[in-house]
Structures are given as structure tokens and as C-alpha cells.
Design a protein around this motif. Structure first.
Motif, PDB file in Angstrom:
ATOM      1  N   LEU A 227      -5.709  10.434  -8.147  1.00 37.75           N
ATOM      2  CA  LEU A 227      -6.938  10.225  -7.382  1.00 37.75           C
ATOM      3  C   LEU A 227      -6.907   8.823  -6.788  1.00 37.75           C
ATOM      4  N   VAL A 228      -7.340   8.725  -5.544  1.00 33.80           N
ATOM      5  CA  VAL A 228      -7.437   7.406  -4.922  1.00 33.80           C
ATOM      6  C   VAL A 228      -8.838   7.251  -4.343  1.00 33.80           C
ATOM      7  N   ALA A 229      -9.560   6.245  -4.818  1.00 33.58           N
ATOM      8  CA  ALA A 229     -10.895   5.974  -4.273  1.00 33.58           C
ATOM      9  C   ALA A 229     -10.852   4.640  -3.542  1.00 33.58           C
TER      10      ALA A 229
ATOM     11  N   LEU B 298      -0.174  11.403   5.373  1.00 37.05           N
ATOM     12  CA  LEU B 298      -1.064  11.141   4.233  1.00 37.05           C
ATOM     13  C   LEU B 298      -0.308  11.308   2.909  1.00 37.05           C
ATOM     14  N   VAL B 299       0.463  12.365   2.834  1.00 34.21           N
ATOM     15  CA  VAL B 299       1.214  12.621   1.603  1.00 34.21           C
ATOM     16  C   VAL B 299       2.166  11.467   1.338  1.00 34.21           C
ATOM     17  N   ARG B 300       2.850  11.052   2.389  1.00 39.87           N
ATOM     18  CA  ARG B 300       3.831   9.993   2.256  1.00 39.87           C
ATOM     19  C   ARG B 300       3.179   8.690   1.795  1.00 39.87           C
ATOM     20  N   GLN B 301       1.987   8.440   2.356  1.00 38.48           N
ATOM     21  CA  GLN B 301       1.292   7.193   2.042  1.00 38.48           C
ATOM     22  C   GLN B 301       0.789   7.165   0.596  1.00 38.48           C
ATOM     23  N   TYR B 302       0.291   8.308   0.126  1.00 39.19           N
ATOM     24  CA  TYR B 302      -0.409   8.285  -1.165  1.00 39.19           C
ATOM     25  C   TYR B 302       0.350   8.912  -2.342  1.00 39.19           C
ATOM     26  N   LEU B 303       1.278   9.815  -2.070  1.00 41.55           N
ATOM     27  CA  LEU B 303       1.988  10.485  -3.169  1.00 41.55           C
ATOM     28  C   LEU B 303       2.723   9.453  -4.033  1.00 41.55           C
TER      29      LEU B 303
ATOM     30  N   THR C 290      -1.572  17.496  -7.851  1.00 45.74           N
ATOM     31  CA  THR C 290      -2.831  17.396  -7.128  1.00 45.74           C
ATOM     32  C   THR C 290      -3.020  15.966  -6.651  1.00 45.74           C
ATOM     33  N   LEU C 291      -3.477  15.839  -5.432  1.00 45.57           N
ATOM     34  CA  LEU C 291      -3.709  14.515  -4.862  1.00 45.57           C
ATOM     35  C   LEU C 291      -5.048  14.533  -4.139  1.00 45.57           C
ATOM     36  N   ILE C 292      -5.930  13.652  -4.551  1.00 51.53           N
ATOM     37  CA  ILE C 292      -7.245  13.576  -3.926  1.00 51.53           C
ATOM     38  C   ILE C 292      -7.468  12.156  -3.430  1.00 51.53           C
ATOM     39  N   ILE C 293      -7.823  12.049  -2.170  1.00 52.61           N
ATOM     40  CA  ILE C 293      -8.068  10.736  -1.582  1.00 52.61           C
ATOM     41  C   ILE C 293      -9.488  10.706  -1.037  1.00 52.61           C
TER      42      ILE C 293
ATOM     43  N   PHE D 110      11.830  13.479   3.537  1.00 50.92           N
ATOM     44  CA  PHE D 110      11.328  12.452   2.609  1.00 50.92           C
ATOM     45  C   PHE D 110      10.915  13.049   1.266  1.00 50.92           C
ATOM     46  N   MET D 111      10.442  14.295   1.310  1.00 52.37           N
ATOM     47  CA  MET D 111      10.036  14.936   0.057  1.00 52.37           C
ATOM     48  C   MET D 111      11.249  15.225  -0.821  1.00 52.37           C
TER      49      MET D 111
END
Lengths: 482, 255
Positions: A257-259, A165-170, A224-227, A50-51
Motif C-alpha cells: 500500500l502506498v499513501a 504505475l506498476v514500474r514506479q510502485y511495484l 496486490t498493489l494499492i496506491i 521489465f517485469m
């Protein structure tokens, strides 16, 4: 005054303190960009399918785009085929297990930079995910964080260990179609940091990453990905410094960033990339896309940045205020000296009800520096009762520099309250003479005046970062008054 | 303490001071009076070391060193203090921080140990008390949002703290109500001592009711055209500058 002018000249001509090159064998991909290179990068990192697909989609989209031309910055054309898109320090197959396994040359580099990892580990609660070139080589405090369910690791590791997690938020905040540099990053990003804070967890320490560009002709494409999950809190620090280089180096990072509901993310940056020499030669081109999304109700994201480095800074850390009652903040100090150019600001996109945003921007121009604040405040039809306050102050040192302010305001709901204040001032002879007539040297006076000007922003930084930022400002301004 | 001989100063090619002589001894208070544009403020700024003033002739000796060779901060560290007519605002820098930095710069220069926060606070509090000023003043940004009177009093506070050997006060009385004037005058009088000299630059003789000068000089067209005692200021008040400058008691002109 002559004697003083000579001394200041001496200070100006000081070489960039962090300008040195470490001899580490780089495992580089040949220069140039095509689908084959992307396959190669993905394969080297042993990424799931997927990447690779995501990267290829981004690359194909990037080919249809052209560089943005709307900012105030100027630079010679960038030859994207002359850049090598992957470089990793050579390490054992399984990578270093502890600091003892890390290339000693690498550790010495960090020491010169004032980031001795061994000491860092012991120092007051800072976990360092040290990025050397493009691959993370050491992560500290990981075990301790893991106990609380916090994931803090390199992006590559996250792709392998937490693909769901990466798949969901990237790309959920900055899609691969977002802009020229973000698309390029999506196609070729090498590594970066990944952070996930589980529901209800208050991250007990400041998470910190040091970035550094090293290998010749290697673009730096960090991701960078921050959840922050529901009811969680995290404070993240990013600081960087680069070795002296003659040719321009492209840096196109993406931070997402995802809050979620009731979560809070604080993201602070002290950016000190090599700015080029006093004639404007060399220096980093820093094209960064940083964006956070307040996805849940009552969530909160704040960006704080101190930008003193880079030949070019093109950067607009933004917040999408989607959740009701969510709150976005942007505090910025951007300093340009010599021939540095900065076009920086923020975007606050109000979608949810009663969303609020607060912007404080302090631009300092010295030498031939050009500094632009560019900010968008957008209140959508859905954003009932939204409020924004923006304050943009510019400080000029000398008469060859420039400051611009470009506020964009789009309001689609009559209940919105949007305020914008802007000032431009000059460190006058008056202020300098006043301080000097009390026995302060010209340098101390400038440093004091500038730090006073930036006070509101420095207050937002964690204590030790604030001290570093003040020092950095002092160093960056040395010799700007003659 | 201060010897000015034949001082010529130009600003932007325009001569302002045209052969000024002045001698101030330790322990004395001198008042320099004169109409607007006569060069009073220029004199104060040149002595404090402001750039942009071109000294085309003459010399200034301060305690046996050539003052004109020194940059402003060195003059300050050697005990010269200028109370500004228009004190400058420095946003974001607290008054207490500024005062401490100034005092310690001076102490360092004189080989004295720097004061730490606690000792400094004790010292500044005693000065505040002497001048009947509120402590909250310390925690506001330097001069920012200060009223005219507060700014002038803040200058006097700095002077009381730094204890200069030669204090130059540039129109420290202008724009003050009578209560503030008394505080300012009290601050100046508190500094009077046999080791110190004070030069008051003023437009009106009002301040001199409270700070009695040893000598009064009239500055007109870049020169001191008349000098005398306290009575000269009173005469000036009565007759105005035009007549007083031409008056019969002329002395201390160019040799």
C-alpha cells in the motif's frame, strides 16, 4: 451435561462448509521452479520486459535465502519443487467480456461461497474483483470507477495497461529482497489486484476481492498493489475461503500500500482459508507479507484483519510512517482452533516527525491452537515526538491451547512515547455458568463472550463485514467448549 | 415448589453437603443461614446447575421434575434464578444486549414471541425505575467496572426482568451500604407473590430486617441442623452460630 457434550461433538465434526472442488480445466505449468518456469509465466501473461527482469532478479535472490526460522510455527519441510507455479482457468483468448462469458461452473462455485456476482453487482456498492485460482475472471463496477479516474483491475491487466504505475510502485514498499516468501512471490506471482486512486478522489464504494485456491498442487501467489494519491481515500476489503484439500497448500501473498500526502487507506481482511481437519491434517500455509507506507505527510493507513482460517498464519501487516504526522493502525483478531498455528502481529516503523501508531491485537486460542502476537514498534532518530499505543489481549478456551506475546520495541529518540499493555484471560467456567444461569446455551455464551472480547476490532470493519466476521467466529469456535 | 431430600454433594472428592433436606412451597421466603464453609453457596450453585459439583446421593424435585437431570440453561428457562454473590464481568458485551438475550432465550423456551428492541427497552426501563437505577447501566459492559453495590443491584435488575418462579439469592446483601441494601430488599419484596418462592442465602440477619422470611434454617457442616421462624435469625444474631446450632429448639434434622 452429557447430552450437550454429544451435541457439541457433532458440531465439531461438521465438515468445512466451503470444502468442495470445482471441475474447471486448469491450464497449469508443470511442477517445479527454475528460470525457465519464470520465463514461461511471464510469457503466458505477455508481460513487458521489465517485469520478466524483475521476476528473474527476485528468483536469483530467493535462491540465496533460506526459510525464516524465528517464529513459533512448526510444519514439515515444504518442497518448493513439488509446487506448480501457474494455473489459470481456461478461457477464450480475449477473456470474458461480461458475466455471461464466465464459465458457469465458476459462477456456481461463487454461489456456493455466497458470492453471487450477479447479485453482488446490484448489492450496496461493493465492486468484486473475483480471483479464481490465479487469474481474475470478472471485474464489476469497473466502468463506474473509471469515470472517477479510479483504476481497479487485476494485476496482470495493470501490467499491460498501466506499466508506468506498476514500474514506479511495484516493490517500492516490499522489495523483492525483503524476505523469503516475498522474494518467492516476486519471482512467480500469478495475479492479484491493482488499485490506483487519483489525487483528491474519495472512492465512493468499498473495493472488494475474493480469493480462492482451487487447482490441485497450485501455490497461490497473489500480488496486490494499492496506491492512494494525494488527498484521496479508499477502503479495500479482502475476504477468502478455500475448498477442502488433503495436502498442504502454500500461500505466499504480497500486499503493498502506498499513501501519498493526506491520503487514507483502510484495508480490511477476513481470512478463512481451509484450516485443516480436526486432527490438524491439511489446511493452508499462509505466509503473507503485507506492508503499507505512509509516504506523504498527514497520510494514514489502517489494517484490520480477522484471521480464522489456515493451518498456519504467518503475517505481519505493517506500516512505515515516513511522512510527518502520519498515522498507522493495526486491529487484529486471530483465532486458532484444533491444531491451527498463528504467528501474527504488526510492525510500526516511525520515521517522520509526530507520527503516531495504534495497535489492538486480540488472540483467541481454542483446542490445541497456538497463537502468537509478534509486534515491532520502532522509533527512528528522525521521529521526533512519535507516539505508539499497543494493546494485546489473549483469550484462552480450554487448557490445551497456547498464547504468546512478543513485543519488540526499539526507541531511538527521547521524545517518543510508547505504551504497551497485554492481558491474558480464559473463558472461565464462571463466565459460562453465569450466562447459562440466565438461560443462554453454552454455544451462545461462548459466541457472546468472544464477540465481546473482539468488539474493538469489529468496530473497525465495514458493517456487512463485521456481521460476517461475527458469524465466522461463531462457526470457527463451534464445539470448542465441551 | 422445591423438595430436596437427603442431598449429598462433593467437590473435588470432598463432601460438602451431607444429607440436606429442605422443602420450599410457592409463596414462601426461606432464609438459609450458616457459618462460612457450611455449604450455603454450594447449595445455591448445585440448585442452579453449576458443573463440577458431584451429587453422590439424594434428589431434588422442582415443580414435579427432577432438577438434577437438567442443564443450567434449562433450569433457568424453567424459572430458576441465581443471584450471584460475585457477579461475573463480561467485557465488550453490553448489559442491555445481555439482558435481552437472556429474556428472549427464556421466552423462546416457553413458546412466547421474542421481544424486539423497542418493547424490550420499554420493559427494562420500567424495571430500572422500580429499582431506582440509572439507565446508563444498560450501556456498560456486563458488570465491568461496576462497584460492588452496582453489581448486586444489577443482579436484582436481572431478577426483576426475568421474573423467576424460584429465586436463589446468594449473599445478595454482602458488602452493601444501607441504601443499596434497601434497594436490593425492595427488589426482592417486589417479587414476592403466591406463585413464587425465594431462598435467601445469607451470613447476617441484617437483610431479614427488610425481607421478612417465613422460615429460617441453619446450615452447618453440610446439613440443616435447625429450622424455625423469623425469631431464629434474631437468636442467631445474639448468640452466634456455635450455640444456636446446638440449641434446644433443634428440629428438621435427619429423620
Amino acid at each position: 451435561m452429557l447430552k450437550e457434550a454429544a451435541k457439541l461433538d457433532e458440531l465439531v465434526s461438521q465438515e468445512y462448509l466451503h470444502g468442495f472442488v470445482t471441475d474447471v480445466e486448469s491450464d497449469s505449468v508443470p511442477q517445479g521452479l527454475n528460470e525457465e518456469v519464470i520465463h514461461l509465466i511471464s510469457a503466458k501473461k505477455e508481460e513487458p520486459e521489465f517485469m520478466l527482469e524483475w521476476r528473474l532478479k527476485a528468483y536469483r535472490h530467493w535462491l540465496t535465502m533460506s526459510e525464516p526460522g524465528w517464529s513459533t510455527i512448526h510444519h514439515p519441510p515444504i518442497d518448493y519443487q513439488a509446487i506448480s507455479y501457474y494455473s489459470a482457468p481456461r478461457s477464450r483468448k480475449d477473456g470474458p467480456q461480461s458475466l455471461a462469458d464466465v464459465d458457469p461452473e465458476l459462477l456456481r462455485t461463487y454461489e456456493k461461497l455466497g458470492v453471487p456476482l450477479e447479485e453482488r453487482e446490484l448489492l450496496a456498492g461493493v465492486a468484486v474483483d473475483a480471483v479464481f485460482d490465479s487469474v481474475s475472471v470478472a471485474t464489476t463496477f469497473k466502468a463506474k470507477l473509471a469515470e472517477m479516474g479510479i483504476i481497479f483491475c487485476s494485476f496482470s491487466e495493470a501490467v499491460l495497461e498501466h506499466p508506468e504505475l506498476v514500474r514506479q510502485y511495484l516493490g517500492s514498499v516490499v522489495p523483492f529482497t525483503d524476505n523469503y516468501f516475498a522474494s518467492l512471490n516476486s519471482a512467480v506471482f500469478s495475479d492479484g489486484s491493482f488499485c490506483y486512486i487519483p489525487p483528491g478522489v474519495h472512492c465512493p464504494m468499498e473495493l472488494s476481492t475474493y480469493f480462492r485456491i482451487n487447482a490441485l498442487n497450485t501455490g497461490q501467489f497473489e500480488r496486490t498493489l494499492i496506491i492512494a494519491d494525494r488527498d484521496s481515500y479508499v477502503s479495500y476489503l479482502e475476504g477468502c475461503t478455500a475448498p477442502m484439500r488433503d495436502e498442504n497448500q502454500l500461500h505466499a501473498a504480497v500486499v503493498e500500500l502506498v499513501a501519498l500526502e493526506n491520503a487514507r487507506i483502510r484495508y480490511a481482511t477476513v481470512q478463512n482459508w481451509y484450516p485443516g481437519d480436526k486432527n490438524g491434517k491439511g489446511g493452508i500455509y499462509n505466509f503473507v507479507t503485507k506492508r503499507g507506507e505512509c509516504r506523504g505527510d498527514n497520510s494514514r493507513i489502517s489494517w484490520t484483519q480477522v484471521e480464522t482460517g489456515s493451518a498456519i498464519t504467518w503475517k505481519y501487516p505493517s506500516v512505515i510512517l515516513k511522512g510527518d504526522n502520519s498515522y498507522g493502525e493495526f486491529h487484529s483478531v486471530a483465532l486458532t482452533n484444533n491444531f491451527q498455528q498463528a504467528d501474527t502481529g504488526t510492525k510500526m516503523i516511525h520515521l517522520g516527525k509526530h507520527t503516531r501508531s495504534h495497535i489492538v491485537s486480540k488472540g483467541i486460542s481454542a483446542g490445541h491452537g497456538r497463537n502468537a502476537y509478534r509486534g515491532l514498534v520502532k522509533i527512528a532518530r528522525t521521529a521526533v515526538g512519535a507516539r505508539n499505543y499497543s494493546q494485546c489481549d489473549s483469550l484462552l478456551l480450554g487448557d490445551r491451547c497456547a498464547a504468546h506475546t512478543f513485543p519488540y520495541i526499539e526507541v531511538k529518540h527521547s521524545s517518543a512515547r510508547v505504551e504497551h499493555e497485554a492481558t491474558t484471560s480464559r473463558i472461565g467456567e464462571d463466565q459460562l455458568f453465569y450466562c447459562q444461569s440466565r438461560g443462554l446455551s453454552a454455544e451462545d455464551a461462548v459466541s457472546m463472550i468472544v464477540n465481546g472480547f473482539c468488539k474493538e476490532v469489529f468496530q473497525e470493519l465495514p458493517m456487512e463485514f463485521a456481521v460476517e466476521a461475527q458469524k465466522l467466529l461463531g462457526i470457527s469456535l463451534e464445539g470448542s467448549i465441551g | 415448589m422445591l423438595e430436596i431430600r437427603n442431598l449429598h454433594v462433593s467437590v473435588d472428592g470432598q463432601p460438602i453437603l451431607k444429607g440436606l433436606d429442605l422443602s420450599v412451597k410457592a409463596g414462601e421466603v426461606h432464609a438459609i443461614m450458616g457459618p462460612n464453609g457450611s455449604g450455603k453457596s454450594t447449595l445455591a450453585h448445585v440448585l442452579a446447575g453449576r458443573t463440577g459439583y458431584l451429587v453422590t446421593a439424594g434428589e431434588v424435585m422442582y415443580r414435579s421434575s427432577n432438577l438434577l437431570d437438567l442443564v443450567a440453561e434449562d433450569r433457568a428457562r424453567l424459572g430458576i434464578f441465581l443471584a450471584f454473590q460475585y457477579p461475573v464481568e463480561i467485557p465488550g458485551v453490553t448489559n442491555v444486549y445481555f439482558l435481552k438475550a437472556a429474556l428472549n432465550a427464556q421466552r423462546r423456551h416457553n413458546g412466547q414471541p421474542e421481544l424486539d428492541a423497542i418493547d424490550f427497552l420499554a420493559l427494562i426501563r420500567s424495571r430500572l425505575k422500580q429499582l431506582d437505577m440509572d439507565e446508563s447501566l444498560l450501556y456498560r459492559s456486563v458488570n465491568q467496572g461496576f462497584s460492588g453495590g452496582e453489581k448486586k443491584r444489577n443482579e436484582i435488575l436481572q431478577m426483576a426482568l426475568l421474573e423467576p418462579r424460584l429465586a436463589l439469592l446468594d449473599e445478595s446483601d454482602s458488602g452493601l451500604d444501607i441504601d443499596a441494601l434497601k434497594v436490593v430488599a425492595g427488589g426482592i419484596n417486589g417479587l414476592r407473590s403466591p406463585e413464587r418462592a425465594i431462598v435467601l442465602v445469607t451470613h447476617y440477619q441484617r437483610l431479614l430486617d427488610y425481607v421478612v422470611p417465613d422460615r429460617v434454617h441453619i446450615l452447618a457442616d453440610g446439613r440443616i441442623v435447625r429450622s424455625g421462624g423469623r425469631e431464629l435469625a434474631i437468636e442467631l444474631e445474639r448468640t452466634g452460630y456455635g450455640k444456636a446450632a446446638d440449641g434446644p429448639a433443634m428440629q428438621a434434622t435427619m429423620p
